[in-house]
Structures are given as structure tokens and as C-alpha cells.
Design a protein around this motif. Sequence first.
Motif, mmCIF file in Angstrom:
data_model
loop_
_atom_site.group_PDB
_atom_site.id
_atom_site.type_symbol
_atom_site.label_atom_id
_atom_site.label_comp_id
_atom_site.label_asym_id
_atom_site.label_seq_id
_atom_site.Cartn_x
_atom_site.Cartn_y
_atom_site.Cartn_z
ATOM 1 N N SER A 110 0.771 -1.202 0.156
ATOM 2 C CA SER A 110 -0.031 0.084 -0.085
ATOM 3 C C SER A 110 0.913 1.330 -0.020
ATOM 4 O O SER A 110 0.530 2.219 -0.738
ATOM 5 C CB SER A 110 -0.945 -0.025 1.396
ATOM 6 O OG SER A 110 -0.103 0.102 2.550
ATOM 7 N N SER A 111 1.987 1.205 0.587
ATOM 8 C CA SER A 111 2.753 2.491 0.758
ATOM 9 C C SER A 111 3.663 2.656 -0.763
ATOM 10 O O SER A 111 3.500 3.638 -1.001
ATOM 11 C CB SER A 111 3.995 2.217 1.773
ATOM 12 O OG SER A 111 3.390 2.039 2.992
ATOM 13 N N LYS A 114 1.024 4.146 -2.842
ATOM 14 C CA LYS A 114 0.694 5.652 -2.794
ATOM 15 C C LYS A 114 1.908 6.390 -3.250
ATOM 16 O O LYS A 114 1.790 7.603 -3.809
ATOM 17 C CB LYS A 114 0.717 6.000 -1.225
ATOM 18 C CG LYS A 114 -0.677 5.477 -0.620
ATOM 19 C CD LYS A 114 -0.691 5.539 0.857
ATOM 20 C CE LYS A 114 -1.979 4.912 1.580
ATOM 21 N NZ LYS A 114 -2.121 4.886 2.700
ATOM 22 N N THR A 200 8.786 4.862 1.459
ATOM 23 C CA THR A 200 8.268 5.426 2.860
ATOM 24 C C THR A 200 7.406 4.658 3.171
ATOM 25 O O THR A 200 6.205 4.803 2.552
ATOM 26 C CB THR A 200 8.110 7.114 2.512
ATOM 27 O OG1 THR A 200 9.128 7.465 2.075
ATOM 28 C CG2 THR A 200 7.805 7.617 3.959
ATOM 29 N N LEU A 201 7.347 4.074 4.445
ATOM 30 C CA LEU A 201 6.249 3.478 4.877
ATOM 31 C C LEU A 201 5.001 4.145 5.531
ATOM 32 O O LEU A 201 5.442 5.370 6.068
ATOM 33 C CB LEU A 201 6.605 2.251 5.859
ATOM 34 C CG LEU A 201 7.453 1.150 5.663
ATOM 35 C CD1 LEU A 201 7.854 0.338 6.729
ATOM 36 C CD2 LEU A 201 6.878 0.485 4.687
ATOM 37 N N VAL A 202 3.841 4.219 5.014
ATOM 38 C CA VAL A 202 2.742 4.994 5.594
ATOM 39 C C VAL A 202 1.657 4.027 6.507
ATOM 40 O O VAL A 202 0.808 3.244 5.725
ATOM 41 C CB VAL A 202 1.862 5.582 4.369
ATOM 42 C CG1 VAL A 202 0.843 6.413 4.851
ATOM 43 C CG2 VAL A 202 2.968 6.189 3.558
ATOM 44 N N ARG A 203 1.707 4.257 7.864
ATOM 45 C CA ARG A 203 1.268 3.318 8.611
ATOM 46 C C ARG A 203 -0.150 3.856 8.840
ATOM 47 O O ARG A 203 -0.181 4.784 9.231
ATOM 48 C CB ARG A 203 1.971 2.983 9.645
ATOM 49 C CG ARG A 203 3.351 2.050 9.555
ATOM 50 C CD ARG A 203 3.983 1.887 10.961
ATOM 51 N NE ARG A 203 5.008 1.061 10.582
ATOM 52 C CZ ARG A 203 5.059 -0.385 10.707
ATOM 53 N NH1 ARG A 203 4.200 -1.016 10.739
ATOM 54 N NH2 ARG A 203 6.438 -0.857 10.390
#
Length: 367
Positions: A110-111, A114, A200-203
Amino acid sequence: MASCTYRWHPRPTTTATTHRKMRFSILTTAIAVGASALFSIASASDAHIAKFDALAAKHKGLIDLDDQLYNEITSGPRSYSVAVLLTATAPQFSCNMCREIDPEYALVASSLQKANKGKKFFDPSEKVYLTRLDFLNGKSIFQRLQLTTAPNIYIFHPTTGDLAKTNPDEPTVHDMLHAGPTADAIVRFLSSTLKRSPITLVRPLNYAKIVTTVFALLATLTALKLSYRYLIPIIQSKRLWTGITLFLVLLFVSGHMFNQIRKTPYVVPDGNGGVSYIAGGFQNQFGMETQIVMVVYGVLAFSTVALAIQAPRMLAPQRQSVAIWVWTGVILLMFSFLMHVQKLNKDEQNTGLSSILMTFYTKNTWD
């Protein structure tokens, strides 16, 4: 008499003209067939990419595969990279790591989606798809790859483009046991393998954790408010802070930080069915040894304070004499035991508690 001059112009024969026309026709046909083939390949590749883009967009960047879709996305000429998570999340397989890595892998997908939103890839080989194949949906693939454990992450590199590999059918395998089933480890693996900038992880926000934290904070503040008048005398107690200070001093003086830095064992087997509490040599120590030394230091400190402060305050001469002899004896005994432990350290031989007490009793009885 006038003479007449005739000029003869040779005319091409029918056979030569026919050969030139045939060669031109064959060349034209070959060019048309080649262009048509290239156009068909490009159209097929564009159709595949459009299909995979639609599947990724539908499932938040993660494409679930079966046998047919796995073969379709990993075989043939491809201008993209494919990361495949080969897992087994069904309850009958009891794969705890599979269940741990599944949400982490989905977070990376998902990251990545995005990060790629609205991005145009000038080189198609920079594109990467994150996919997942469960054992129940791809048994034949697991058999073909000769997999006996899960989970595994394979990366198939592009066959065309600037990032194409010389042997793209050989996937790069993620070392799951050493790296761990975390999203950060997966991002590092993708970045190092595909030679691209880290994702870049988007939690997502954990609303349950936020609500729980807020309620816990409110409950703590309410409890402090209600118990304020009872807590103040305890917080302002000199004896409490004196006790805490003495405990911390004894803890750190006895070598607690050494154990934390060196990660020393608590006890070790002595080879005879027992355990060793004292480590041989002055460069080593065990966790239990630290506690023994801390207790000895505590008893020595308490005995010294009692002998210096409490004994002089006693009014009865007989009780004062007994207290002096008792605390002096305790100090002598504890110092002797401490020196005995130091001697065991010097001998560089691990020692059990029974051996410590036995040798200490024997030497102080007969020496």
C-alpha cells in the motif's frame, strides 16, 4: 542524298522488371510483418501492464495470485520487476511467521502504491509489482520451486530495459530468518535488490490504540487527583528516597551495568549436574554473582550504620556491648565471605553456591 541516323534505346526485359518488383514486394512484406509483430508484442505488453495495474489498484497495491496468474506475471518478456510472497496462512499449516509477515507485506504494498500514485515511469523496468501466492492457491508452483518452508519472498527482475538482468528467470530470494518478518526489512531488501530509493512506509492510524491511550491517561490523572493527599506524604518521605538511593547504589556498584552491556548469563552449568554462580577470572561475572555481591554490600552497609549510629544511642551498657559485638561479628563475617568470593574469581574457575559455602566454612573453621 540525305542520310538518316537512328538511335536505339534498349528497353528492360520483362524478366528483370518482374524480379525487381518481387524483391521490393518481399522487402515490404517483411517490414510490415516485423512492424506488426513488434506492435503486437508492445500491445500485448501494454495489455498485461494495464491488467496488473488494475489488479494492484483494486487491492491496495497487492496482487493475489493463483497458478495461472503467477505464470502470466513471471513468464515471458517483461519490462517490470515482480516481488512474490509465497506464504501459507491457512490455520492447518500453523505458520506463525506467515501470519506475522502478511500485514507487514501488505503495508509495503500500500505504501508503494501511494508513492507511485500519479508517477510516470520513463523506464518501464523501474516498475515493480508486489504480489502474494498462498499455498492453497498455488500448490503446483510450490512443487515446481521445490519449497518445503514458508514464507518466502522472490523477486523476478525485468527481461528488458535498463534494469534487465542477464539471467532474469533466476529470482533473488529474501533471507527471512535473519532479516525478520517486518515491513522495514522488506523495504531494505527491495531497495538493495532493485537499486531504487527506499519506500516510505505509511502506517495507518491505530484508532483503537489512540482511544485506549487516552482513556488510560484520563484514568491515571483521575486516580492521582483522588489519591493526591495520600500520595504526598509517601512522595515526600525521606526514608523512602533514602532506601531507593541505597538500593540503586548497591545495584550499580555490584556490576549490574556490566551485565547489561556484556549480556552475561544468569548462571551456567558446572558440568556435574549443578550450576555455577561465581565466574572464574576478573573479566567475567554472572547475573547471580552480582546479586550475591549486592546482598553482601547491603549487609555491610547496614552493619556499619548500626555500629556507628545505633549502638552509641543505646542507654543500657549491656545491650550496647552486645550490639557492638554482634555488628562487629557480622562485618567480619561478610568481609571474609567477600574476600573468599574474590579469591574464587582469582582462581579462574566457575563455582557453585554449595562449593562457595563449603570452602568458606572449611577455611574459616580450620585455618
